[in-house]
Write an enzyme that holds these catalytic residues in place. Structure first.
Site, PDB file in Angstrom:
ATOM      1  N   SER A   1       0.825  -1.207   0.000  1.00  0.00           N
ATOM      2  CA  SER A   1       0.000   0.000   0.000  1.00  0.00           C
ATOM      3  C   SER A   1       0.863   1.263   0.000  1.00  0.00           C
ATOM      4  O   SER A   1       1.678   1.451  -0.900  1.00  0.00           O
ATOM      5  CB  SER A   1      -0.963  -0.043   1.194  1.00  0.00           C
ATOM      6  OG  SER A   1      -1.957   0.945   1.081  1.00  0.00           O
TER       7      SER A   1
ATOM      8  N   ASP B   1       0.270  -4.155  -4.014  1.00  0.00           N
ATOM      9  CA  ASP B   1      -0.915  -3.326  -4.218  1.00  0.00           C
ATOM     10  C   ASP B   1      -0.671  -1.883  -3.774  1.00  0.00           C
ATOM     11  O   ASP B   1      -1.251  -1.409  -2.791  1.00  0.00           O
ATOM     12  CB  ASP B   1      -2.124  -3.903  -3.479  1.00  0.00           C
ATOM     13  CG  ASP B   1      -3.435  -3.539  -4.192  1.00  0.00           C
ATOM     14  OD1 ASP B   1      -3.432  -3.503  -5.426  1.00  0.00           O
ATOM     15  OD2 ASP B   1      -4.447  -3.299  -3.508  1.00  0.00           O
TER      16      ASP B   1
ATOM     17  N   HIS C   1      -7.417  -5.680  -0.944  1.00  0.00           N
ATOM     18  CA  HIS C   1      -6.187  -4.891  -0.822  1.00  0.00           C
ATOM     19  C   HIS C   1      -5.095  -5.681  -0.095  1.00  0.00           C
ATOM     20  O   HIS C   1      -3.939  -5.706  -0.522  1.00  0.00           O
ATOM     21  CB  HIS C   1      -6.504  -3.599  -0.078  1.00  0.00           C
ATOM     22  CG  HIS C   1      -5.412  -2.577  -0.093  1.00  0.00           C
ATOM     23  ND1 HIS C   1      -4.656  -2.306  -1.208  1.00  0.00           N
ATOM     24  CD2 HIS C   1      -4.937  -1.754   0.887  1.00  0.00           C
ATOM     25  CE1 HIS C   1      -3.776  -1.350  -0.931  1.00  0.00           C
ATOM     26  NE2 HIS C   1      -3.918  -1.019   0.334  1.00  0.00           N
TER      27      HIS C   1
END
Length: 548
Positions: A247, A270, A356
């Site tokens: 992230s 991601d 996610h």
């Protein structure tokens, strides 16, 4: 009440992002509402074309904004009765934090709308793990301000170094779940390494995503300083380091690479989308940040759709498992969040970021699983599912996760499918059914079972529905996943079940006549058989192959 507070927190973050996005659009002076510019989907293009696409997009946006500004000025001069929004230009902010450097919110670092908080507030910690201290309880904190902390640790300058960086809204290292801790333990089971876990949870705390997205600049400066400290104090080399970030942690790793040219590898799990989509590559992860950048996309899309991840290719090789969004076993973010409020057995945080966090789950699963997550170059995920991309010659295919460097020549966007729970890896089988010319039209369902010497895949539905139309002289291709690894193809069982739908009950159908059946696995085994007949509502077993 706790779940309701989480939903409220999520809405605050989303509304705030949307509001900031509007404020960023208001540049100096008067602003008039403008028509948005839409662009074609860039995912299937190679990275060089992506760069050209982004350059063209920036030119189009700048042209549109310039035209709108000129129109707004003309309208403003012609009449004072027109509605306009007047804003006072905001002076640029600048903060300096000693030898970490100065940080401004001027372009291109105006993407978050703020400057980073202080190192004291962020409170970044670095923990060393080796095979001599492979658990969270045995963590050893080191600091570039205290050389003795390094000398007292088990850090081995002869071994490779993995640096793990978490993202927004993370637990501290001592409070599970903490994915970096799980990854560390799996890595040390496999290899004799130094693993450094970066814990900056105070700077990444919810609900202030704006601050967290800004704070990665300071965290990146601290990590870069640590790496230089390690090389100077121990004699280890920059080429021993590999950064893995999830992230916001992925973009943090990219900023480290900007500061330390020549970093060998960065893995982005991601990368976060809010404030980074369509921004200058210097503010986010991109292929120039390391000699090799591999990215796993699992929640691609825009935040207002419930997605948290960056859809745009950001590495030398970009993996899109299950299309890079909507992972198996994960529902829609908003619908799942509402459902979790009604079902006490569901964790709200799991429903909010299920797809996610699948990126780091897949990466961890790849470390010690003998089954390799092989991905295929393809123009799109739909083409991959249709079986049009099964070519791995010239090292075209890549292995997703820990072993991606087993084929460093892999490039571009690659696709694969996974399971919905660990172990996520599965073995793929490509099945081609070619019907005979002149065959009578059929409608129904075909199932296939592929057997090896000791086990079989079990029944697999060939079509998505049980009333599929089957035409003559047509090739049907499917890619199917199984947890079973076959050593060879000994037997194939095909079952045809005529449709029972009342919508098609008026029609008559015949048998399925196949000119050819071809089976190939991603491990290279295969078999073919010709002239196969499947009777209506019947079963055919093939035991003779390569008779075509």
């Amino acid at each position: 009440m706790k779940k309701l507070s989480y939903v409220f927190l999520l809405l605050v973050v989303i509304v705030g992002m949307a509001d900031l996005g509007e404020s960023v659009k208001r540049k100096n002076g008067n602003v008039k509402k403008r028509q948005s510019v839409r662009f074609s989907e860039p995912r299937s293009l190679p990275y060089e074309e992506i760069l050209r696409f982004k350059a063209k997009r920036r030119q189009q946006v700048q042209s549109r904004l310039k035209s709108a500004d000129n129109n707004t000025t003309a309208v403003s001069n012609s009449t004072l009765n027109n509605e306009t929004t007047t804003t006072t230009p905001k002076p640029p902010q600048l903060v300096c934090y000693g030898d970490l450097g100065c940080f401004s919110d001027e372009a291109p670092f105006d993407n978050t709308g703020s400057v980073p908080q202080s190192p004291e507030h962020i409170d970044t910690k670095f923990y060393v793990f080796t095979r001599s201290n492979p658990t969270i309880e045995e963590r050893q904190e080191i600091s570039y301000e205290d050389p003795s902390s390094l000398r007292m640790s088990h850090f081995n300058p002869r071994n490779k170094v993995k640096v793990l960086i978490h993202g927004f809204f993370s637990n501290p290292i001592t409070e599970p779940p903490f994915w970096a801790g799980d990854a560390m333990m799996e890595m040390l089971k496999r290899d004799d390494l130094n693993v450094i876990v970066v814990d900056w949870n105070k700077g990444a705390a919810a609900p202030n995503y704006f601050a967290a997205a800004s704070n990665i600049r300071v965290v990146a400066a601290q990590i870069a300083k640590l790496l230089v400290f390690l090389t100077e104090e121990t004699g280890c080399k920059l080429e021993q380091f590999h950064l893995v970030g999830h992230s916001l942690g992925a973009h943090t790793a990219g900023l480290v690479g900007t500061r330390l040219p020549g970093l060998p590898r960065i893995t982005g799990l991601d990368p976060a989308e809010p404030f980074f989509e369509d921004e200058d590559p210097i503010v986010r992860l991109d292929p120039t940040d390391a000699l090799f950048v591999d990215v796993i996309h699992t929640d691609g899309g825009e935040i207002l759709s419930g997605a948290w991840g960056l859809d745009l290719p950001s590495g030398h090789v970009d993996f899109y498992p299950n299309g890079g969004k909507g992972q198996p076993g994960c529902g829609n973010t908003w619908l799942s969040a509402i459902g979790s409020l009604l079902d006490s057995s569901q964790e709200l945080t799991d429903s909010m970021d299920c797809s996610h966090k699948r990126a780091h789950q897949l990466y961890i699963d790849s470390i010690n699983n003998p089954c390799k997550l092989v991905a295929y170059p393809c123009r799109s995920y739909d083409d991959y599912l249709a079986g049009r991309c099964w070519e791995c010659s010239n090292d075209a295919c890549a292995v997703m996760g820990y072993d991606v460097d087993s084929n460093p020549n892999a490039r571009g966007s690659v696709y694969l499918t996974t399971g919905e729970s660990p172990p996520y890896c599965s073995y793929k089988y490509r099945v081609v059914l070619k019907t005979k010319p002149g065959m009578e039209f059929c409608r129904g369902e075909i199932t296939i079972n592929i057997a090896g010497s000791y086990q079989s895949t079990g029944p697999i539905k060939f079509f998505d529905d049980n009333s599929h139309g089957i035409d003559a002289d047509t090739e049907y291709v499917g890619i199917f996943a199984s947890n079973v690894r076959l050593d060879t193809v000994k037997e194939v069982t095909l079952t045809y079940t005529r449709t029972t739908s009342f919508l098609f009950s008026w029609s008559t159908y015949g048998d399925v006549e196949l000119e050819r059946v071809d089976i190939q696995s991603n491990l290279g085994i295969g078999a073919s058989s010709c002239s196969v007949m499947i009777r209506e509502d019947g079963t055919t077993t093939i035991t003779t192959f390569n008779n075509c």
